[in-house]
Scaffold this motif. Structure first.
Motif, mmCIF file in Angstrom:
data_model
loop_
_atom_site.group_PDB
_atom_site.id
_atom_site.type_symbol
_atom_site.label_atom_id
_atom_site.label_comp_id
_atom_site.label_asym_id
_atom_site.label_seq_id
_atom_site.Cartn_x
_atom_site.Cartn_y
_atom_site.Cartn_z
ATOM 1 N N SER A 207 0.820 -1.210 0.000
ATOM 2 C CA SER A 207 0.000 0.000 0.000
ATOM 3 C C SER A 207 0.855 1.261 0.000
ATOM 4 O O SER A 207 0.561 2.226 -0.715
ATOM 5 N N VAL A 208 1.931 1.263 0.794
ATOM 6 C CA VAL A 208 2.799 2.438 0.853
ATOM 7 C C VAL A 208 3.538 2.627 -0.474
ATOM 8 O O VAL A 208 3.704 3.762 -0.951
ATOM 9 N N GLU A 210 2.468 1.828 -3.439
ATOM 10 C CA GLU A 210 1.509 2.392 -4.389
ATOM 11 C C GLU A 210 1.317 3.885 -4.162
ATOM 12 O O GLU A 210 1.204 4.664 -5.121
ATOM 13 N N GLU A 211 1.286 4.305 -2.901
ATOM 14 C CA GLU A 211 1.113 5.728 -2.610
ATOM 15 C C GLU A 211 2.358 6.524 -2.985
ATOM 16 O O GLU A 211 2.267 7.639 -3.488
ATOM 17 N N VAL A 235 1.176 9.993 3.097
ATOM 18 C CA VAL A 235 1.254 8.656 2.505
ATOM 19 C C VAL A 235 0.702 7.600 3.448
ATOM 20 O O VAL A 235 -0.117 6.751 3.051
ATOM 21 N N ASN A 238 -3.190 7.560 3.809
ATOM 22 C CA ASN A 238 -3.875 7.031 2.631
ATOM 23 C C ASN A 238 -3.604 5.545 2.433
ATOM 24 O O ASN A 238 -4.441 4.826 1.883
ATOM 25 N N ALA A 239 -2.435 5.093 2.877
ATOM 26 C CA ALA A 239 -2.070 3.694 2.670
ATOM 27 C C ALA A 239 -2.671 2.757 3.708
ATOM 28 O O ALA A 239 -2.570 1.539 3.562
ATOM 29 N N ASN A 242 -6.296 -0.331 3.057
ATOM 30 C CA ASN A 242 -6.249 -1.783 2.819
ATOM 31 C C ASN A 242 -5.774 -2.569 4.036
ATOM 32 O O ASN A 242 -6.382 -3.600 4.381
#
Length: 320
Positions: A207-208, A210-211, A235, A238-239, A242
């Motif tokens: 997830s991180v 992708e951000e 970051v 937002n991460a 999931n």
């Protein structure tokens, strides 16, 4: 009424049929099991058929199944989990005695898993494809494959028996000695949390990463903001969407795994209570432990839903 409140009310309303389904499932499983409460009550004796019939009649075991079910639901609404056929004590009292330790172990393990996964996942993402990332990925993959009970046995062998750093079992109340409580709970919490932490680490890393690849991150860093500020302020928040979803699902593993871990470390929690009830043929206690654990899982997932709303503004905006 705000969008967040509407979403929460909708989730709470959906818990009603879910809870009724859990109650029905547990009721049917216990009623169609091979365990006979009458035989368990006279365990060690040689009851006559008349005594068995009298016990079943007094406890409503001869009533039609729908009648027993609605009586069961009515008792639950009043906080009555039934009566132990062995001790003749209230199951709710036994559950309330054992539940605090299980909650301590579960939430301590949850806290360890969250801290380790955030540290490992963020570090692996920031140092993507470099040595720290490769080490963390290997360790997390090993942790995913390692069962909690196997880790518990290894910890007892090396950290408790050979090195003597921690006790191999037993429990000390934190009111008596916080240091002693921490020592007795460290190994169980680690054995329970490490597989969950390993899985969450991989999800946090993904997830991180992708951000970090998004335009706003490159713009923020290019404008002169320190990378640690961008990661910590934007970051990471937002991460977390999931990982929070997966964390809600893994709470069930923590609650269920606590039963096994408590047995290995001789902790007098819900796990020991249920294992003893299964061995002694006490279906009311088994039923009470299973229902309490299931309800706890439902409540924790509701809390996870609330946290999901707090960290996911897009969901609030779409609802609005």
């Amino acid at each position: 009424m705000t969008a967040v409140v509407r979403i929460l009310l909708r989730r709470i309303v959906l818990l009603v049929p879910l809870t009724l389904g859990i109650v029905l499932f547990v009721f049917l499983v216990m009623r169609f099991s091979d365990v006979d409460p009458a035989s368990a009550f006279f365990q060690g004796a040689n009851p006559t058929p008349e005594q068995l019939h009298e016990f079943r009649e007094e406890n409503g075991l001869l009533d039609p199944l729908p009648v027993r079910y609605f009586a069961f639901v009515g008792d639950l609404l009043h906080g009555d989990l039934g009566t132990s056929v062995l001790t003749r004590g209230e199951v709710a009292d036994q559950v309330l005695t054992a539940l605090p330790l299980t909650m301590q172990l579960t939430f301590l393990g949850l806290g360890v898993a969250v801290v380790l996964s955030l540290l490992g996942g963020v570090t692996a993402a920031v140092y993507r494809d470099r040595l720290p990332d490769q080490i963390i990925r290997v360790v997390s993959l090993t942790g995913v494959a390692a069962p909690g009970f196997w880790l518990a046995l290894l910890m007892i062998q090396y950290l408790a028996v050979e090195l003597g750093w921690f006790p191999a079992g037993g429990y000390i109340n934190p009111a008596d000695s916080f240091t002693g409580w921490l020592k007795t709970m460290t190994l169980p919490a680690l054995a329970l949390s490490l597989p969950v932490a390993a899985q969450l680490t991989r999800i946090v890393r993904t997830s991180v990463v992708e951000e970090l690849d998004k335009d706003y991150v490159r713009t923020a860093i290019g404008s002169g903001l320190p990378p640690r500020v961008v990661v910590g302020r934007n970051v990471l928040r937002n991460a977390l969407v999931n990982p929070l979803t997966v964390l809600g699902l893994r709470v069930g593993y923590l609650l269920g795994g606590a039963v096994v871990i408590e047995t290995i470390f001789s902790l007098p929690g819900m796990g020991k209570l249920m294992i003893d009830a299964v061995k002694n043929g006490d279906p009311a206690v088994v039923q009470g432990v299973v229902l309490t654990t299931a309800f706890g899982f439902v409540i924790v997932n509701l809390v996870i839903d609330i946290l999901y709303l707090l960290v996911n503004p897009r969901l609030r905006d779409s609802a609005a």
